[in-house]
Design an enzyme around this catalytic site. Structure first.
Site, PDB file in Angstrom:
ATOM      1  CE  LYS A 159      41.237  30.490  38.189  1.00 35.36           C
ATOM      2  NZ  LYS A 159      40.187  31.173  38.975  1.00 35.36           N
ATOM      3  CB  SER A 196      40.727  34.978  38.291  1.00 41.86           C
ATOM      4  OG  SER A 196      40.146  33.909  38.998  1.00 41.86           O
ATOM      5  CB  SER A 229      37.082  33.805  39.652  1.00 41.21           C
ATOM      6  OG  SER A 229      37.767  34.989  39.976  1.00 41.21           O
TER       7      SER A 229
END
Lengths: 490, 95, 480
Positions: A79, A154, A178
């Protein structure tokens, strides 16, 4: 056999018995990214050439017996809020579009020590604020099951990349859901570990008291393997727990007989879609069949926890994002005459609306006159939420809830209404508020063919229990064998 | 609690953000919406409960007073928008 | 009303940099100087993702400071964030302590205007991080940010508004500085900014219960400026009130050149620091054993040294006070005395010529350029009669300019005392011949005349003759 459909434990086996080579695997993923990325948009930075070069190096070193370790040469995706030395770390923000980290996050050091191969940095909501990856400053990531739907967020790029077979597994971060919510939307496994189990050093902070790095994988066994890599005490993170290392793969017993599972009825109430409820009912039934003791109980904290979450997360974020001032790194406005202009214009031009909204909310709840009514109260509610969970875990080994109230929604559907977007976090945030571990695994599809996730919550450091419960269910329903993302465009 | 336009402008100033005239109403609306929801915390049964400080029970996490020099000093300045003589350059600040 | 009808109320917030090896939240060196931005890392540069970890010695030193100033030590403490934007503050928040400081409710004892003992209350001592430095580019325009100092540990000591004059303020600051030096938590080098004060001043009519509105002057690091600034600011406030005006609560800048204070921040920029507990750091819990252990290992404090000088060495209270006012002076006294075994002579030299030169040069005892060994050597040379007091005065001056072995100095300069009887006799005879009047005076019974003749002889020999021998020989010769 499609290499990119294999799990990591399968890849590992095939590497061990020489059915596959490291370069073959990396090449297969590089090709898959080439093929699918255009439609999905999971990446911010693709490291194809780097990865191929590294694959060759590692392959040679393994042949020469210079390095060992069963994960050497396994690709991974990261990420884009986890700092990677020498590689852009953007947080999907214009603010950090050209930022190259001078150091590696602790989890990256661990990944590199295993000689894994970083395939690239994955898209997310800007600074991890959002639940759909629509708030990325660069592009929207599409859900591999239906390209008109969001992948969640997210960590949307992370879940989409794993679901689309563009990376075998990946690291995400979870502040209020997330990891788990996008895992649920994309039909993969995502785990948010106990607060303090994984070092936060090098994770660009959103809300320090809630953030935690965790794995997103194709199945539960891979999840346990990746957890093995990233856990461990870190002297650079004061909130890191000093505990003995555990081999999580040993917890996968495929047996839940006698396990006590609590069903908090408030998590199945208003706002939860009928189809989600129905699949969860089936999951509960399955656990009963597998020999678990299931019981409904009351855990009336979801709304308090959600309100608390937004107060605390935004308060911490408003302070954490102060360092983006256009002086040492990051975006600097071309429109300035004095220092004040640099601050105001850089921040105003480089932060997206959602980030600004949360900074304003966070600044407000900390400002004089409101601190007691919001922040201080929220910290008390946090104690309440923890106490309620403690009480529940005196009776149950795990708590079973939906991961999200609905399946993945259409791109653009909620973007205009922030509060509605926030309400979608109702099932996941209390886990962060209490610092507990949670895992989301797929438990079926809705009528549109979109995955439904279920969430297992455990007490602190009960990752082994959670993984075993998830694994046992997974082995029984075989979701991955039955369903595959189809890259539909309807 | 009702948020006024003056308040949101004051808050934006503290946060070093500019709000355009046409944006203010939207921000105000969203902030008000979220605060109305967040106000739930004021109805929670928290009488007598302490505030949570720290998500886990860690305490006295200290570091030894031993020097470790960061190995890549150059990389620390590599992202600077403007620098001079190894320092970050900004418009003149009068102290 | 006149000036005498007003009372000045002063509160001081003193920032002292702790003399730890590393910064408060990272392992970078705290060393002063160094090329810009070389004592930095991702933590003190506030790189995204970097996290602070508290230096254990910072807590220890703050507790030491608290114990030495009679504070209560908190069993439970924490770090808080103070949020504001400034280019020398890379995170845009300073990690400090808000409502749970490590030390509270202490005091130090000072002398007031009249030499009476007075207790100045200490509200709190807390730990926090220092900011970086802005260098102003004289040519290119613009300012340059150097973060070497960012994250250097500080203790902030906040006094009660108990101070009533600039003299008291100076005495309090000197006392605090000397305590921190004695317990070795800070080197208190004012010229390097490692001991500096924010000065809060207000005035009120004598007898009033309420405090007046205060103004604040930040970051002052010289005793002289602080004294001047307090006096100027008190006068200014009294003038404003006398003219029917109101004092505004504001931060002022003291300008040493013009001797005036100036308004600093624009007023619409009202600060709201939004303190909250730093979620990256964890609670500090101190046990009784921990505190007791530090207490038992606390170095000797000035008060106790002073008592020892009086009782064991028989020095006067005044001299003991002066010697112990600075750790450096006191250490030099102890070290030099231990070598030359003549503590009275060492004390005399330290408190007379050496202190005078320090005053003239406006420097503190820690900047004395010569060593205790060199001072002791000089004392020994006086005792042995190798040099006279007059020569010794010149040696001290020379020690300040070019410090080295006093024996070498006197050799190089040719200052060795003339103790050769033949040579002395020669001078004596020469002076007697040149001063018939003094000879007559002596014969007429005026013993004082000898003093004059000795003086002349010293002048003749440029101070090098042994005065005792001169004295003796003049009397012998004149009685002949």
């Amino acid at each position: 056999m499609e290499i990119t459909e294999l799990t990591v434990h399968e890849l590992k086996e095939k590497l061990a018995n020489k059915e596959l080579t490291i370069t073959e695997i990396t090449k297969a993923y590089a090709d898959r990214i080439e093929e699918k990325e255009k439609g999905i948009g999971a990446f911010v930075t693709i490291l194809k050439e780097d990865a191929m070069k590294k694959a060759q190096e590692i392959e040679e070193k393994v042949k020469a017996n210079e390095i060992k370790g069963d994960l050497a040469g396994i690709p991974i995706g990261i990420k884009d809020n986890i700092c990677t030395k020498g590689i852009a770390t953007t947080c999907s923000s214009k603010m950090l579009e050209n930022f190259v980290s001078p150091y590696d996050a602790t989890v990256m050091e661990k990944v590199n020590n295993e000689n894994m191969i970083n395939l690239g940095k994955l898209n997310m909501d800007e600074f991890a604020m959002g639940g759909s990856t629509e708030y990325s400053a660069f592009h929207v990531t599409k859900n591999p099951w239906n390209l008109n739907k969001v992948p969640g967020g997210s960590s949307g790029g992370v879940a989409a990349a794993v679901a689309a077979g563009m990376v075998p597994w990946a690291l995400g971060s979870d502040t209020g859901g997330s990891i788990r919510q996008p895992a649920s939307f994309c039909g993969v496994v995502g785990m948010k570990p106990t607060y303090g189990l994984v070092s936060r050093y090098g994770l660009v902070a959103f809300a320090s008291s809630l953030d935690q790095i965790g794995p997103i994988t194709k199945d539960v066994e891979d999840c346990a393997m990746l957890l093995n890599v990233i856990t461990g005490h870190d002297e650079k993170d004061s909130t890191s727990e000093n505990r003995e290392k555990v081999d999580y793969t040993l917890s996968l017993k495929n047996d839940v007989k006698g396990m006590k599972i609590g069903i908090p009825k408030e998590f199945y109430g208003e706002g939860i879609s009928e189809e989600v409820k129905q699949k969860l009912e089936e999951a509960i039934q399955k656990y009963k069949e597998l020999g678990a003791e299931v019981e409904e109980f009351s855990l009336d904290i979801a709304n308090y926890a959600l309100a608390t979450y937004y107060i605390i997360a935004c308060a911490e974020a408003s302070s954490n994002l102060g360092r983006f001032d256009g002086i040492r790194y990051g975006y600097r406005t071309p429109n300035y005459e004095n220092l004040k202009d640099i601050y105001k214009n850089s921040r105003t031009e480089a932060f997206g609306d959602e980030v600004k909204r949360r900074i304003i909310l966070g600044t407000y709840v900390l400002s004089s006159g409101y601190y007691d009514a919001y922040y201080k109260k929220a910290q008390q509610v946090r104690t309440l939420v923890q106490a309620k969970f403690d009480e529940a875990f005196s009776k149950y080994d795990v708590i079973l809830t939906p991961t999200a109230p609905t399946t993945a929604f259409n791109i653009g559907e909620k973007k205009a209404n922030p509060l509605e977007m926030y309400l979608a976090d109702i099932c996941t945030v209390s886990v962060n508020i209490a610092g507990l571990p949670g895992i989301s695994i797929p438990c079926g599809l809705d009528k549109e063919g979109m995955p439904i996730g279920m969430q297992l919550i455990g007490q602190k450091f009960s990752e082994e229990t959670l993984l075993n419960a998830a694994y046992t269910f997974e082995q029984a329903v075989k979701f991955r064998k039955n369903y595959k993302p189809e890259f539909k465009n309807i | 609690m009702k948020v006024s336009k003056e308040e949101i402008l004051h808050i934006a100033k503290l946060a070093n953000l500019n709000l355009k005239e046409e944006e203010i109403d939207t921000y105000l609306l969203h902030l008000q919406d979220i605060l109305n929801f967040a106000n739930i915390v004021n109805n929670a049964p928290v009488e007598g409960l302490k505030e949570t400080i720290g998500t886990n029970k860690n305490y006295n996490v200290f570091r030894k007073d031993e020097i470790i020099n960061f190995e890549d000093n150059e990389a620390l300045l590599a992202n600077a928008p403007e620098k001079e003589r190894n320092m970050f350059k900004i418009p003149k600040v009068i102290q | 009303m006149s000036r005498e009808d007003y009372e000045i109320v002063i509160g001081l917030e003193v920032h002292a940099e702790l003399s730890t090896k590393t910064k408060i939240f990272c392992s970078c060196p705290t060393e002063f100087g160094g090329e810009p931005n070389t004592h930095t890392c991702p933590v003190c540069m506030a790189m995204p993702g970097a996290l602070p970890v508290l230096n254990e010695r910072v807590v220890e030193y703050a507790v030491k400071a608290g114990l030495a100033t009679n504070c209560e030590i908190a069993r439970n403490s924490k770090n808080d964030r103070k949020n504001y934007f400034y280019p020398d503050l890379p995170k845009s928040y300073q990690i400090s302590q808000f409502d749970m400081p490590l030390c509270e409710k202490g005091y130090v004892e000072i002398e007031d205007e009249n030499g009476e003992k007075k207790k100045i209350g200490i509200t709190r001592i807390h730990i926090e991080e220092d900011a970086g430095k802005l260098n102003h580019n004289e040519f290119g325009g613009g300012s340059l940010v150097d973060l070497n100092r960012a994250g250097v540990p500080l203790i902030e000591t906040v006094s009660e508004p108990d101070i009533r004059s600039s003299k008291e303020a100076e005495n309090y600051l000197r006392k605090l500085k000397s305590i921190f030096e004695y317990i070795e938590v800070s080197d208190c080098k004012m010229q390097e900014g490692s001991f500096r004060a924010d000065v809060n001043v207000s005035v009120r009519k004598k007898g009033a219960n309420e405090f007046g509105t205060r103004t604040e002057m930040k970051n002052m690091s010289s005793f002289r400026s602080i004294v001047r600034a307090i006096e100027y600011e008190a006068d200014r406030q009294i003038d404003v009130i006398e003219e029917g005006g109101k004092i505004e609560q504001e931060t002022l800048r003291w300008d040493d050149v013009s001797g005036k204070t100036f308004s600093m921040r624009d007023k619409e920029d009202a600060q709201d620091y939004r303190y909250f507990p730093d979620p990256d750091l964890v609670a500090i819990k101190l046990s009784d054993e921990y505190i007791e252990n530090i207490k038992n290992n606390l170095p000797e404090l000035p008060e106790s040294r002073k008592a020892r000088y009086m009782s064991e060495l028989g020095l006067s209270e005044k001299d003991s006070n002066l010697l112990t006012a600075s750790k450096h002076l006191s250490n030099m006294f102890e070290k030099a005395s231990a070598i030359c075994k003549n503590h009275k002579l060492v004390a005399n030299w330290l408190l007379s010529d050496i202190s005078r030169i320090l005053n003239e040069k406006e420097i503190e005892a820690d900047q004395i350029p010569f060593t205790a060994e060199e001072l002791a050597k000089m004392i020994t040379l006086i005792e042995k009669g190798t040099i006279s007091s007059a020569i010794a005065k010149k040696v001290v001056e020379e020690l300040f300019e070019n410090p080295k072995d006093p024996e070498e100095i006197i050799k190089e300069k040719g200052w060795i005392q003339i103790s050769d009887e033949g040579a002395i006799k020669e001078v004596v005879q020469k002076i007697i011949q040149a001063n018939p009047q003094s000879v007559a005076d002596f014969k007429a019974g005026k013993d004082k005349a000898v003093g004059f003749l000795v003086g002349q002889a010293m002048k003749e020999t440029k101070g090098k003759a042994n005065p005792q021998m001169l004295n003796k020989m003049f009397i012998e010769e004149l009685k002949k």
